[in-house]
Write a protein that holds these residues in place. Structure first.
Motif, short mmCIF file in Angstrom:
data_model
loop_
_atom_site.label_atom_id
_atom_site.label_comp_id
_atom_site.label_asym_id
_atom_site.label_seq_id
_atom_site.Cartn_x
_atom_site.Cartn_y
_atom_site.Cartn_z
N PRO A 217 -1.12 -7.29 7.92
CA PRO A 217 0.19 -7.31 7.25
C PRO A 217 0.19 -6.46 5.99
O PRO A 217 -0.85 -6.32 5.33
CB PRO A 217 0.38 -8.80 6.92
CG PRO A 217 -0.99 -9.39 6.92
CD PRO A 217 -1.77 -8.61 7.94
N PRO A 218 1.32 -5.87 5.64
CA PRO A 218 1.39 -5.02 4.45
C PRO A 218 1.18 -5.80 3.17
O PRO A 218 1.56 -6.98 3.07
CB PRO A 218 2.80 -4.42 4.52
CG PRO A 218 3.59 -5.39 5.35
CD PRO A 218 2.61 -5.95 6.34
N ILE A 219 0.59 -5.14 2.19
CA ILE A 219 0.39 -5.73 0.87
C ILE A 219 1.30 -4.97 -0.09
O ILE A 219 1.14 -3.76 -0.29
CB ILE A 219 -1.08 -5.62 0.42
CG1 ILE A 219 -1.99 -6.30 1.44
CG2 ILE A 219 -1.27 -6.25 -0.96
CD1 ILE A 219 -3.47 -6.03 1.20
N LEU A 220 2.27 -5.67 -0.68
CA LEU A 220 3.26 -5.03 -1.53
C LEU A 220 2.71 -4.79 -2.93
O LEU A 220 1.74 -5.43 -3.36
CB LEU A 220 4.52 -5.90 -1.60
CG LEU A 220 5.12 -6.32 -0.25
CD1 LEU A 220 6.38 -7.14 -0.46
CD2 LEU A 220 5.40 -5.10 0.62
N TYR A 221 3.37 -3.89 -3.66
CA TYR A 221 2.91 -3.59 -5.02
C TYR A 221 2.92 -4.83 -5.90
O TYR A 221 2.01 -5.04 -6.71
CB TYR A 221 3.78 -2.49 -5.63
CG TYR A 221 3.47 -2.23 -7.09
CD1 TYR A 221 2.19 -1.86 -7.50
CD2 TYR A 221 4.45 -2.38 -8.08
CE1 TYR A 221 1.89 -1.63 -8.84
CE2 TYR A 221 4.16 -2.15 -9.41
CZ TYR A 221 2.88 -1.78 -9.79
OH TYR A 221 2.58 -1.57 -11.11
N ARG A 222 3.91 -5.70 -5.72
CA ARG A 222 3.98 -6.91 -6.56
C ARG A 222 2.77 -7.81 -6.36
O ARG A 222 2.42 -8.60 -7.23
CB ARG A 222 5.26 -7.67 -6.28
CG ARG A 222 5.35 -8.29 -4.89
CD ARG A 222 6.69 -8.91 -4.62
NE ARG A 222 6.80 -9.45 -3.27
CZ ARG A 222 7.93 -9.52 -2.59
NH1 ARG A 222 9.06 -9.08 -3.13
NH2 ARG A 222 7.96 -10.02 -1.38
N ASP A 223 2.10 -7.70 -5.21
CA ASP A 223 0.93 -8.53 -4.93
C ASP A 223 -0.29 -8.11 -5.73
O ASP A 223 -1.21 -8.92 -5.93
CB ASP A 223 0.59 -8.48 -3.43
CG ASP A 223 1.71 -9.00 -2.56
OD1 ASP A 223 2.41 -9.94 -2.99
OD2 ASP A 223 1.89 -8.47 -1.44
N VAL A 224 -0.33 -6.84 -6.16
CA VAL A 224 -1.49 -6.35 -6.90
C VAL A 224 -1.16 -5.96 -8.33
O VAL A 224 -2.06 -5.66 -9.12
CB VAL A 224 -2.12 -5.13 -6.18
CG1 VAL A 224 -2.60 -5.52 -4.79
CG2 VAL A 224 -1.15 -3.96 -6.11
N ARG A 225 0.10 -5.99 -8.69
CA ARG A 225 0.53 -5.54 -10.02
C ARG A 225 -0.10 -6.40 -11.11
O ARG A 225 -0.15 -7.62 -11.01
CB ARG A 225 2.06 -5.62 -10.10
CG ARG A 225 2.64 -5.23 -11.44
CD ARG A 225 4.14 -5.13 -11.35
NE ARG A 225 4.75 -4.89 -12.66
CZ ARG A 225 5.99 -4.48 -12.84
NH1 ARG A 225 6.78 -4.27 -11.79
NH2 ARG A 225 6.47 -4.29 -14.05
N SER A 226 -0.56 -5.73 -12.16
CA SER A 226 -1.23 -6.46 -13.23
C SER A 226 -1.16 -5.68 -14.53
O SER A 226 -1.33 -4.45 -14.54
CB SER A 226 -2.69 -6.70 -12.86
OG SER A 226 -3.38 -7.36 -13.90
#
Length: 345
Positions: A217-226
């Motif tokens: 499944p795709p991993i969105l930018y919000r999932d890794v944003r920090s």
């Protein structure tokens, strides 16, 4: 609950089950491929690298048994007696020959056959010859498998003739090549990075056809944003254009085309929370879509699936990551080579 694949440390590698198959890497840069192989249980024997800064970083993070800080042309010309014996019993020869002449950006055909320094401080080389220098190394070492990674642009237009030459050379060397176009977004990487992989097995190994199908499944930018990224320079054209963007805009080229009647700055990318991040190129600029900031270094490290404890030393984080294969992308491929070929043999 287990951590996602992009959330890891180099220290985690001590817990990876080893199967003993070996890899040697050319054009290793920061070692993205190296880390992918290690995550898949392989033993990395060393590397060839022309860039002194990249070699310092590679040695700091990967401690290779046999590092060679020389141009690949010199390496292929070394007497066999001066090379470690285990390189002649190699499972995989890995390489990512510099690919800027095949990029779809700019008048790429005009660059073919010319000599360029890949970046400041490096030796001038004819970049489209480097792939064949790599194959000369493969013919010298005779690994069981050859793995070469390059840009999607190799499959477009006149470059397809170059691909045919590469495949023909592999066959003449006694290998059975396969060609794959893979998207890292389907492989557990938080980034849309399409890359071509040449994977060739030595004919005497009698391996079946390799199958590579990935549907994670795709991993969105919000999932890794920090973290907070550096602000866009006050008063700059980039900031002015950022405030003129509209929701559909994907890059500043969309803004300049609409607002200024010309397309420019298309390498300044707008990263949106609800989408998978674009290909992390070393020379592009990445801006957050909702606040006037660049993405953070932590974002870059996660998007490229580099470990959080990687020591970039004196190098730019985006340059090292952008020039490397995402470790998780290479891990997925290396796992399948082991399962379908080496383990099954």
């Amino acid at each position: 609950m287990s951590r996602p694949a992009w959330d890891w440390k180099l220290s985690d590698l001590v817990n990876v089950q080893q199967h003993g198959h070996t890899v040697f890497s050319c054009f290793a840069c920061g070692g993205g491929s190296t880390m992918g192989y290690k995550r898949a249980g392989y033993r990395m024997l060393g590397n060839v690298e022309i860039d002194a800064q990249m070699m310092r970083i590679y040695r700091r993070n990967h401690n290779p048994p046999h590092p060679f800080l020389i141009p690949i042309q010199e390496f292929k010309g070394m007497p066999n007696s001066e090379l470690p014996a285990e390189l002649f019993d190699l499972d995989i020869l890995d390489g990512s020959p510099p690919c800027s002449v095949f990029s779809t950006a700019g008048a790429r055909e005009d660059k073919w056959g010319g000599e360029y320094a890949f970046r400041e401080g490096q030796a001038v080389q004819q970049l489209d010859d480097l792939f064949f220098d790599f194959l000369d190394v493969a013919d010298k070492l005779r690994p069981r498998v050859i793995m070469a990674e390059n840009v999607k642009g190799m499959l477009i237009g006149k470059a397809r003739g170059f691909v045919s030459l590469v495949l023909s050379r592999m066959r003449r060397m006694g290998y059975r090549p396969q060609l794959f176009l893979l998207n890292s977004a389907t492989m557990g990487v938080p980034q849309k990075r399409e890359r071509v992989f040449f994977i060739a097995s030595r004919q005497d190994m009698s391996f079946p056809e390799l199958r590579l199908e990935f549907n994670e499944p795709p991993i969105l930018y919000r999932d890794v944003r920090s973290g907070i990224g550096s602000p866009i320079t006050s008063g700059s054209k980039t900031l002015q254009r950022w405030y003129k963007k509209r929701p559909p805009d994907l890059n500043m080229g969309d803004v300049t085309g609409r607002e200024e009647g010309k397309i420019s700055n298309f390498n300044t990318i707008l990263i949106k929370d609800q989408k998978v991040a674009n290909t992390l190129a070393s020379s592009s600029v990445f801006l957050r879509d909702d606040v006037p900031q660049h993405i953070s270094d932590t974002d870059i490290i996660r998007m490229q699936t580099f470990p959080s404890d990687y020591d970039f030393m004196d190098a730019d984080v985006q340059y090292v990551c952008g020039m490397s294969v995402p470790p998780v992308m290479m891990q997925r491929i290396a796992e399948q080579i082991y399962l379908q070929w080496f383990k099954a043999k």
